[in-house]
Scaffold this active site. Sequence first.
Site, PDB file in Angstrom:
ATOM      1  N   LYS A 134      44.148  64.126   0.804  1.00 51.94           N
ATOM      2  CA  LYS A 134      43.967  63.434   2.399  1.00 51.94           C
ATOM      3  C   LYS A 134      45.350  61.882   1.406  1.00 51.94           C
ATOM      4  CE  LYS A 134      44.424  61.031   5.915  1.00 51.94           C
ATOM      5  NZ  LYS A 134      44.244  59.711   6.388  1.00 51.94           N
ATOM      6  N   SER A 140      41.692  62.824   9.068  1.00 55.42           N
ATOM      7  CA  SER A 140      42.973  62.684   9.643  1.00 55.42           C
ATOM      8  C   SER A 140      43.462  63.205  11.395  1.00 55.42           C
ATOM      9  CB  SER A 140      44.482  63.440   9.173  1.00 55.42           C
ATOM     10  OG  SER A 140      45.886  63.169   9.578  1.00 55.42           O
ATOM     11  N   GLY A 141      43.973  62.423  12.018  1.00 56.46           N
ATOM     12  CA  GLY A 141      44.401  63.256  13.406  1.00 56.46           C
ATOM     13  C   GLY A 141      44.271  61.576  14.283  1.00 56.46           C
ATOM     14  N   ARG A 191      60.232  50.577   3.710  1.00 57.85           N
ATOM     15  CA  ARG A 191      59.050  50.441   4.391  1.00 57.85           C
ATOM     16  C   ARG A 191      58.712  48.387   3.798  1.00 57.85           C
ATOM     17  NH1 ARG A 191      53.549  53.179   6.784  1.00 57.85           N
ATOM     18  NH2 ARG A 191      54.538  55.381   7.392  1.00 57.85           N
ATOM     19  N   THR A 198      28.229  44.572  12.739  1.00 62.17           N
ATOM     20  CA  THR A 198      28.508  44.064  14.132  1.00 62.17           C
ATOM     21  C   THR A 198      27.717  44.579  15.235  1.00 62.17           C
ATOM     22  OG1 THR A 198      30.629  43.069  13.286  1.00 62.17           O
ATOM     23  CG2 THR A 198      30.083  42.145  15.425  1.00 62.17           C
ATOM     24  N   MET A 222      37.768  55.733  14.948  1.00 63.12           N
ATOM     25  CA  MET A 222      37.715  56.432  14.448  1.00 63.12           C
ATOM     26  C   MET A 222      36.405  56.689  14.345  1.00 63.12           C
ATOM     27  SD  MET A 222      40.283  57.735  13.450  1.00 63.12           S
ATOM     28  CE  MET A 222      40.201  58.782  12.502  1.00 63.12           C
ATOM     29  N   HIS A 271      64.928  58.116 -31.583  1.00 64.52           N
ATOM     30  CA  HIS A 271      64.371  59.298 -30.793  1.00 64.52           C
ATOM     31  C   HIS A 271      64.490  60.573 -31.397  1.00 64.52           C
ATOM     32  CE1 HIS A 271      62.744  55.360 -28.924  1.00 64.52           C
ATOM     33  NE2 HIS A 271      63.603  55.521 -28.663  1.00 64.52           N
ATOM     34  N   HIS A 321      48.404  63.897   1.762  1.00 62.29           N
ATOM     35  CA  HIS A 321      49.094  64.158   3.283  1.00 62.29           C
ATOM     36  C   HIS A 321      49.684  62.766   3.849  1.00 62.29           C
ATOM     37  CE1 HIS A 321      48.046  63.199   7.421  1.00 62.29           C
ATOM     38  NE2 HIS A 321      47.861  64.038   7.754  1.00 62.29           N
ATOM     39  N   ASN A 322      49.107  61.501   3.792  1.00 57.53           N
ATOM     40  CA  ASN A 322      49.457  59.832   4.522  1.00 57.53           C
ATOM     41  C   ASN A 322      50.730  60.120   2.902  1.00 57.53           C
ATOM     42  OD1 ASN A 322      47.465  60.352   4.932  1.00 57.53           O
ATOM     43  ND2 ASN A 322      46.939  58.169   4.634  1.00 57.53           N
ATOM     44  N   ASN A 335      39.653  56.023   4.227  1.00 60.38           N
ATOM     45  CA  ASN A 335      41.042  56.006   3.360  1.00 60.38           C
ATOM     46  C   ASN A 335      40.990  55.592   2.053  1.00 60.38           C
ATOM     47  OD1 ASN A 335      42.991  58.084   5.248  1.00 60.38           O
ATOM     48  ND2 ASN A 335      43.574  56.492   5.882  1.00 60.38           N
ATOM     49  N   GLU A 384      53.507  62.109   5.724  1.00 59.26           N
ATOM     50  CA  GLU A 384      52.794  61.864   6.652  1.00 59.26           C
ATOM     51  C   GLU A 384      54.506  60.251   6.641  1.00 59.26           C
ATOM     52  OE1 GLU A 384      49.944  60.190   8.810  1.00 59.26           O
ATOM     53  OE2 GLU A 384      50.770  58.834   9.019  1.00 59.26           O
ATOM     54  N   TYR A 385      53.952  59.848   5.768  1.00 55.29           N
ATOM     55  CA  TYR A 385      55.081  58.373   5.524  1.00 55.29           C
ATOM     56  C   TYR A 385      56.883  58.783   5.402  1.00 55.29           C
ATOM     57  CZ  TYR A 385      52.281  54.575   3.675  1.00 55.29           C
ATOM     58  OH  TYR A 385      51.676  53.247   3.876  1.00 55.29           O
ATOM     59  N   ALA A 433      38.159  50.977   3.496  1.00 50.54           N
ATOM     60  CA  ALA A 433      37.973  51.446   2.541  1.00 50.54           C
ATOM     61  C   ALA A 433      37.888  50.168   1.536  1.00 50.54           C
ATOM     62  CB  ALA A 433      39.158  52.594   1.958  1.00 50.54           C
TER      63      ALA A 433
END
Length: 471
Positions: A183, A129-130, A288, A35, A14, A454, A186-187, A103, A190-191, A77
């Site tokens: 975000k 994202s992208g 998943r 590095t 990224m 209750h 958004h993910n 993220n 996406e899932y 992250a």
Amino acid sequence: MSKAHFGLIGLGVMGENLVLNAESKGFSSVVYNRTYSKTESFLKGRGLGRDISGAIDLQDFVNRLERPRRILMMIKAGSATDAVIDQISPFLEEGDLLIDGGNSEFRDTERRVKKLESQSFGYIGMGVSGGAKGALEGPSMMPGGTKASYEAIESLLKKMAAQVEDGPCVTYIGPGGSGHFVKTVHNGIEYGIEQILSEAYDLMRRIGGMTGSEMADVLGHWNKTEELSSYLVEITEICMRTKDTDGGDIIEKIMDKAGQKGTGLWTVLSALELGASVPTIYASLNGRVLSSLKEERLFAESILKGPSIKTFDIGDPSEGMIPLMDAVIVSTIVCYAQGMELMRIASNEYNYSLNMPSIAQIWKGGCIIRSRLLKRIQEAFSADPQLPNLVIDPWFADQVNKRLSNLANVVAGAAQAGVPVPCLSSSLDYINSYRTGRLPQNLVQAMRDCFGSHTYQRVDKEGVFHTDWID
Ligand code: NAP
């Protein structure tokens, strides 16, 4: 030597692409990577001939930047981000701006904002994202923090972002960790969509007996429709069409174990905490998790006998497989609806003041869930910013009403054939629950009162009641 306009920390996939993007928009840049050999190979490779220099350490990095400094971190992250913040903070001065574009978990961002607000430099937690291509050509960006900090970086972000018909795909999201929260959702969406499309693939393959190219043709057709035209359908077609070196479909050679990096889990955890119902997204996460149990599943396959596969009508490929397409459309709408609903609830709970039409607008380009449906979502929330659920907006309600029976038929057929469709069936249950004025939770209340006193409310009079249930 003149100082650079923009600084980038972290030359992963990224970071590398984002700094090339910034430089191409006229922002001379300096890069730093933990590095150093990676910095060197970047400068000799993709960075060659560009207005980008490399820093050996963070002091050198900060010294090469004009003030006020604008620094984007694109690193792993979690503790890595905390470590870099701690390392760079002593070098930053009043007016400088540090942006975390990784993220990050939104609560980490809330914590960092609180801690760093006491210092003189600004801090932005920004979802990006992208993927690699989006980062290079224009991502969708979701920055959260103080408005003043956002304004200090707005012109740069607007130039770097994807551009759609009504502007760049970046906007001020809100305070604190709101950018990373959006975000995360958004993910989560996406899932959900990835799993919905994977279930459609499974049905085409197992019930329809279709080849990769045949499935790709259907997906190509879907991608031309207003309801399904999207980046994820587009890449699903590519995945179906791509051949292995032996000429076979590469998709059939790929291990059926899906990875995850946490954002789907965070979406579901947030939803559970906030009392938001996101069963389609939750089902995709479970999909998943179960997929990762490959060895156990192979063993169970020999023990647990499901129904022998029966064929059922998922549609004619030459007509775009209408029943299956309808099932995918309704489930996709439901997936977006759940994500938007979660954001609406979170906005109230966390005082984020999220602007739903603006969020839909910045997701229309650059990001992984970009789709033509987002224009409709933007319109729905523009017409009614307090819309409690996307599925009751007139255009979306019409879509659901005319396609729901096909979703039900596909889920029923899949159940009878023993093919798992967790996202399709969760979406169907979600709609069926949401559109039912009287649910059976009166019995849940009765049981809770029976065993635990209750109490319950009644439908015919006000107040709180308890019954002495017969033992
Ligand atoms: P990544 O593999 O997640 O992170 C690699 C970068 O983090 C490298 O520059 C690495 O430096 C640095 N890093 C790791 N641990 C560090 C530490 N303790 N101290 C300093 N630097 C450290 O790369 P990425 O895929 O480009 O992702 C960057 C961030 O963007 C992540 O937060 C990711 O979740 C998020 N993101 C990724 C995507 C995507 O499609 N890949 C999309 C949106 C957002 P070294 O080279 O020294 O190891």
